[in-house]
Write a protein that holds these residues in place. Sequence first.
Motif, PDB file in Angstrom:
ATOM      1  N   TYR A   1       0.807  -1.216   0.000  1.00  0.00           N
ATOM      2  CA  TYR A   1       0.000   0.000   0.000  1.00  0.00           C
ATOM      3  C   TYR A   1       0.847   1.275   0.000  1.00  0.00           C
ATOM      4  O   TYR A   1       0.320   2.366   0.188  1.00  0.00           O
ATOM      5  CB  TYR A   1      -0.948   0.000   1.204  1.00  0.00           C
ATOM      6  CG  TYR A   1      -1.822  -1.232   1.239  1.00  0.00           C
ATOM      7  CD1 TYR A   1      -2.822  -1.412   0.285  1.00  0.00           C
ATOM      8  CD2 TYR A   1      -1.623  -2.221   2.199  1.00  0.00           C
ATOM      9  CE1 TYR A   1      -3.612  -2.556   0.295  1.00  0.00           C
ATOM     10  CE2 TYR A   1      -2.415  -3.357   2.218  1.00  0.00           C
ATOM     11  CZ  TYR A   1      -3.407  -3.525   1.263  1.00  0.00           C
ATOM     12  OH  TYR A   1      -4.181  -4.654   1.263  1.00  0.00           O
ATOM     13  N   SER A   2       2.118   1.116  -0.222  1.00  0.00           N
ATOM     14  CA  SER A   2       3.005   2.285  -0.218  1.00  0.00           C
ATOM     15  C   SER A   2       3.161   2.844  -1.625  1.00  0.00           C
ATOM     16  O   SER A   2       2.967   2.126  -2.616  1.00  0.00           O
ATOM     17  CB  SER A   2       4.388   1.893   0.309  1.00  0.00           C
ATOM     18  OG  SER A   2       5.054   1.074  -0.636  1.00  0.00           O
ATOM     19  N   PRO A   3       3.525   4.133  -1.740  1.00  0.00           N
ATOM     20  CA  PRO A   3       3.813   4.693  -3.071  1.00  0.00           C
ATOM     21  C   PRO A   3       4.949   3.948  -3.771  1.00  0.00           C
ATOM     22  O   PRO A   3       5.005   3.906  -4.996  1.00  0.00           O
ATOM     23  CB  PRO A   3       4.209   6.149  -2.757  1.00  0.00           C
ATOM     24  CG  PRO A   3       3.606   6.430  -1.430  1.00  0.00           C
ATOM     25  CD  PRO A   3       3.629   5.145  -0.675  1.00  0.00           C
ATOM     26  N   TRP A   4       5.850   3.352  -2.987  1.00  0.00           N
ATOM     27  CA  TRP A   4       6.963   2.596  -3.567  1.00  0.00           C
ATOM     28  C   TRP A   4       6.450   1.396  -4.351  1.00  0.00           C
ATOM     29  O   TRP A   4       7.064   0.983  -5.350  1.00  0.00           O
ATOM     30  CB  TRP A   4       7.904   2.130  -2.459  1.00  0.00           C
ATOM     31  CG  TRP A   4       8.499   3.229  -1.652  1.00  0.00           C
ATOM     32  CD1 TRP A   4       8.005   3.762  -0.493  1.00  0.00           C
ATOM     33  CD2 TRP A   4       9.692   3.960  -1.947  1.00  0.00           C
ATOM     34  NE1 TRP A   4       8.815   4.768  -0.037  1.00  0.00           N
ATOM     35  CE2 TRP A   4       9.868   4.906  -0.914  1.00  0.00           C
ATOM     36  CE3 TRP A   4      10.629   3.899  -2.963  1.00  0.00           C
ATOM     37  CZ2 TRP A   4      10.937   5.787  -0.874  1.00  0.00           C
ATOM     38  CZ3 TRP A   4      11.705   4.771  -2.931  1.00  0.00           C
ATOM     39  CH2 TRP A   4      11.847   5.706  -1.906  1.00  0.00           C
TER      40      TRP A   4
ATOM     41  N   ARG B   1       3.692   1.181  -6.117  1.00  0.00           N
ATOM     42  CA  ARG B   1       3.247   1.619  -7.437  1.00  0.00           C
ATOM     43  C   ARG B   1       4.439   1.840  -8.363  1.00  0.00           C
ATOM     44  O   ARG B   1       4.434   1.406  -9.516  1.00  0.00           O
ATOM     45  CB  ARG B   1       2.445   2.913  -7.305  1.00  0.00           C
ATOM     46  CG  ARG B   1       0.998   2.704  -6.893  1.00  0.00           C
ATOM     47  CD  ARG B   1       0.235   3.993  -6.818  1.00  0.00           C
ATOM     48  NE  ARG B   1       0.683   4.822  -5.705  1.00  0.00           N
ATOM     49  CZ  ARG B   1       0.197   6.016  -5.405  1.00  0.00           C
ATOM     50  NH1 ARG B   1      -0.734   6.553  -6.169  1.00  0.00           N
ATOM     51  NH2 ARG B   1       0.630   6.681  -4.364  1.00  0.00           N
ATOM     52  N   ARG B   2       5.465   2.489  -7.846  1.00  0.00           N
ATOM     53  CA  ARG B   2       6.661   2.722  -8.663  1.00  0.00           C
ATOM     54  C   ARG B   2       7.307   1.406  -9.057  1.00  0.00           C
ATOM     55  O   ARG B   2       7.841   1.249 -10.163  1.00  0.00           O
ATOM     56  CB  ARG B   2       7.666   3.568  -7.889  1.00  0.00           C
ATOM     57  CG  ARG B   2       7.199   4.965  -7.548  1.00  0.00           C
ATOM     58  CD  ARG B   2       8.306   5.699  -6.816  1.00  0.00           C
ATOM     59  NE  ARG B   2       7.801   6.768  -5.975  1.00  0.00           N
ATOM     60  CZ  ARG B   2       8.521   7.414  -5.078  1.00  0.00           C
ATOM     61  NH1 ARG B   2       9.790   7.073  -4.880  1.00  0.00           N
ATOM     62  NH2 ARG B   2       7.998   8.385  -4.358  1.00  0.00           N
TER      63      ARG B   2
ATOM     64  N   TYR C   1      -4.197   1.074 -10.674  1.00  0.00           N
ATOM     65  CA  TYR C   1      -4.055   2.523 -10.529  1.00  0.00           C
ATOM     66  C   TYR C   1      -4.501   3.260 -11.798  1.00  0.00           C
ATOM     67  O   TYR C   1      -3.714   3.989 -12.414  1.00  0.00           O
ATOM     68  CB  TYR C   1      -2.597   2.875 -10.208  1.00  0.00           C
ATOM     69  CG  TYR C   1      -2.024   2.078  -9.059  1.00  0.00           C
ATOM     70  CD1 TYR C   1      -2.463   2.286  -7.746  1.00  0.00           C
ATOM     71  CD2 TYR C   1      -1.061   1.091  -9.279  1.00  0.00           C
ATOM     72  CE1 TYR C   1      -1.952   1.544  -6.691  1.00  0.00           C
ATOM     73  CE2 TYR C   1      -0.536   0.348  -8.218  1.00  0.00           C
ATOM     74  CZ  TYR C   1      -0.997   0.573  -6.940  1.00  0.00           C
ATOM     75  OH  TYR C   1      -0.486  -0.166  -5.893  1.00  0.00           O
TER      76      TYR C   1
ATOM     77  N   SER D   1      -3.806   7.071 -11.876  1.00  0.00           N
ATOM     78  CA  SER D   1      -2.459   7.560 -11.570  1.00  0.00           C
ATOM     79  C   SER D   1      -1.921   8.449 -12.691  1.00  0.00           C
ATOM     80  O   SER D   1      -2.155   8.175 -13.874  1.00  0.00           O
ATOM     81  CB  SER D   1      -1.517   6.373 -11.359  1.00  0.00           C
ATOM     82  OG  SER D   1      -0.168   6.789 -11.405  1.00  0.00           O
TER      83      SER D   1
END
Length: 264
Positions: free
Chosen positions: A60-63, A65-66, A95, A98
């Motif tokens: 669930y972290s932005p990391w 998604r990256r 996403y 995004s």
Amino acid sequence: MCLATVLVSGCVGPQGRQPRLQYEERPVELLYSVGLQRLDSGRYGEAVQFFQEVERQHPYSPWSRRSILMQVFAHYERQNYEEAIAAADRYIQLYPGSPQVSYAYYMKAICYFEQIVDVGRDQAAAGQALVALTDVMRRFPESQYATDARVKIDMVNDQLAGKEMEIGRWYLRRDQPLAAVGRFRRVVEHYQTTSHTAEALYRMVEAYLTLGLTAEAERNAAVLGHNFPGSRWYSDAYNLVTEQGGTLEQEPQEEGWLRRLIPG
């Protein structure tokens, strides 16, 4: 102790396979940074593993998604196109809103585009590339990816038209002019901005004359003369029609002197 010793289980896997990471909860920044290091050094398989660990351990972290986008790129660099497309689709599904989703769509299109083969073989990848590239243009018309997509769409259309031409010529060589006409008409109707249009019109003239349909041959020759009056294809079509008793109002035009200087 170096990061590789801490994070990688062994240096060589069985039968030369990629060593797997031992599961151990680690800081997300550490996993991601090591993944980038592996990516930068061309160790794409290892990079994928670290980015996958980011997803698993910190979903669930932005990391996370990256990391999916980095997996897309790492798979692409290894020419593992199916895996890259699967990762891109996963990002798109998870996403859709995004700001980076345009990159996922673009990379998916590029993966299909780079699998296009010569016109003598199946063009499934070309069809998939056309759909995906068109999707990029439709969804992100003002993006940097749309500019490249437009160029590649022209290339794909030329490829698909080339395939139709090859099949049409094959039918002509086997004395199946009616089947050939269907292929050449498809080029004229669906790929009229490609480099194959003039020849397609000429081949239709050729096929219709073989079938004894002089009026149809004249009509297509007239279209060819109107759009490509100085081409060798119209010159050849004009000669074919007139030799068989047909008439065309427009005579072939001479090509410009610069065009005549081109070898071959």
